[in-house]
Scaffold this active site. Structure first.
Site, mmCIF file in Angstrom:
data_model
loop_
_atom_site.group_PDB
_atom_site.id
_atom_site.type_symbol
_atom_site.label_atom_id
_atom_site.label_comp_id
_atom_site.label_asym_id
_atom_site.label_seq_id
_atom_site.Cartn_x
_atom_site.Cartn_y
_atom_site.Cartn_z
ATOM 1 N N GLU A 1 -1.425 -52.949 -54.649
ATOM 2 C CA GLU A 1 -0.496 -51.949 -54.578
ATOM 3 C C GLU A 1 0.626 -52.682 -54.496
ATOM 4 O OE1 GLU A 1 -0.896 -48.900 -51.879
ATOM 5 O OE2 GLU A 1 -3.142 -48.664 -51.947
ATOM 6 N N ASP B 1 6.447 -44.065 -44.965
ATOM 7 C CA ASP B 1 6.240 -45.486 -44.407
ATOM 8 C C ASP B 1 6.882 -45.507 -43.012
ATOM 9 O OD1 ASP B 1 5.302 -46.259 -46.699
ATOM 10 O OD2 ASP B 1 7.361 -46.267 -47.706
#
Length: 264
Positions: free
Chosen positions: A49, A60
């Site tokens: 990814e 995140d």
């Protein structure tokens, strides 16, 4: 080009889970990202990814935020993301882009899907794009021949899991916990149940991400999931390295440990 379908079919035939590695484009440098992702593939990652650096990374944690900040400081743009995808795809690994929706929307959905496919990308993971809002992107992706991956979470109802899974074509991303990305001492106990609930609604592979950072954890998750996703642990190895060469060596070491884990 290696497709996600090919990767998961091969892993299943080998009696193991697939190993999925994540790294933002532009980190530690634009060329360094390609080198690091290549090292991850050489160490045993089946799927990569490539993160599209974004200024508001909602899911995140601190480690990925740090890497993304450095990538943005390096001047990383979508053209650099696509160049990174092209470089990584040449390794033979199925290469996705993980991105929030805003950059795609600004770039143009059809244009992004077309350009990603031209670079050798096989699909996208869009964590903040909901099923209700995904029609345009799913159509553009289908026309370009790339896969769409969406997320389910421990809080997802069975109805919601079905709605998300119905929008996926490559695999379903099962977030192991309610929180942000980052390696942890243990993998959330909710992950196994989420995988089991998701499989009721789809025949697609189900991959678990968030919290995996060691070979032992990878082996644990590989015992019930079709894929194991690791990002922060790879990034941490690079952040802690004194120089780029040491970072690449550390990435290879971790990749080999994780690859052994999914094969345990």
């Amino acid at each position: 080009m290696t497709t996600l379908q090919t990767v998961f079919a091969k892993a299943k035939a080998d009696g193991r889970a697939a190993l999925v590695g994540y790294l933002p484009a532009g980190f530690p440098t634009k060329d360094g990202a390609i080198a690091a992702a290549t090292a991850m593939v050489e160490a045993g990652c089946d799927v990569i990814e490539i993160g599209l650096p974004y200024s508001d990374p909602l899911m995140d944690g601190p480690t990925i935020q740090d890497a993304v900040h450095r990538a943005l400081t390096n001047g990383t743009r979508i053209a650099d993301v696509l160049r990174t995808v092209e470089g990584v795809a040449k390794t033979g690994a199925a290469t996705l882009v993980m991105t929030y929706w805003n950059p795609i929307d600004r770039y143009g959905a059809e244009r992004f899907a077309r350009d990603l496919a031209a670079a050798g990308g096989v699909g996208t993971i869009t964590p903040d794009l909901t099923p209700e809002e995904s029609g345009l992107w799913r159509q553009a992706s289908a026309e370009a021949g790339i896969d769409t991956v969406f997320l389910v979470a421990p809080s997802s109802t069975d109805e919601r899991i079905k709605a998300v899974a119905d929008c996926c074509t490559g695999f379903v991303y099962a977030a192991s916990l309610m929180g942000v990305t980052g390696a942890r001492e243990s993998v959330s106990s909710a992950a196994r149940g989420l995988v089991e609930r998701t499989r009721v609604h789809t025949d697609l592979p189900v991959c678990v991400g968030l919290g995996v950072g060691t070979g032992k954890q990878a082996a644990e998750v590989a015992g019930y999931a079709d894929g194991v996703i690791v990002g922060s642990a790879f990034i941490r190895r690079i952040l802690d390295a004194p120089d780029e060469a040491s970072g690449l060596a550390a990435v290879r070491e971790l990749g080999a440990e994780l690859a052994a884990g999914v094969r345990a």
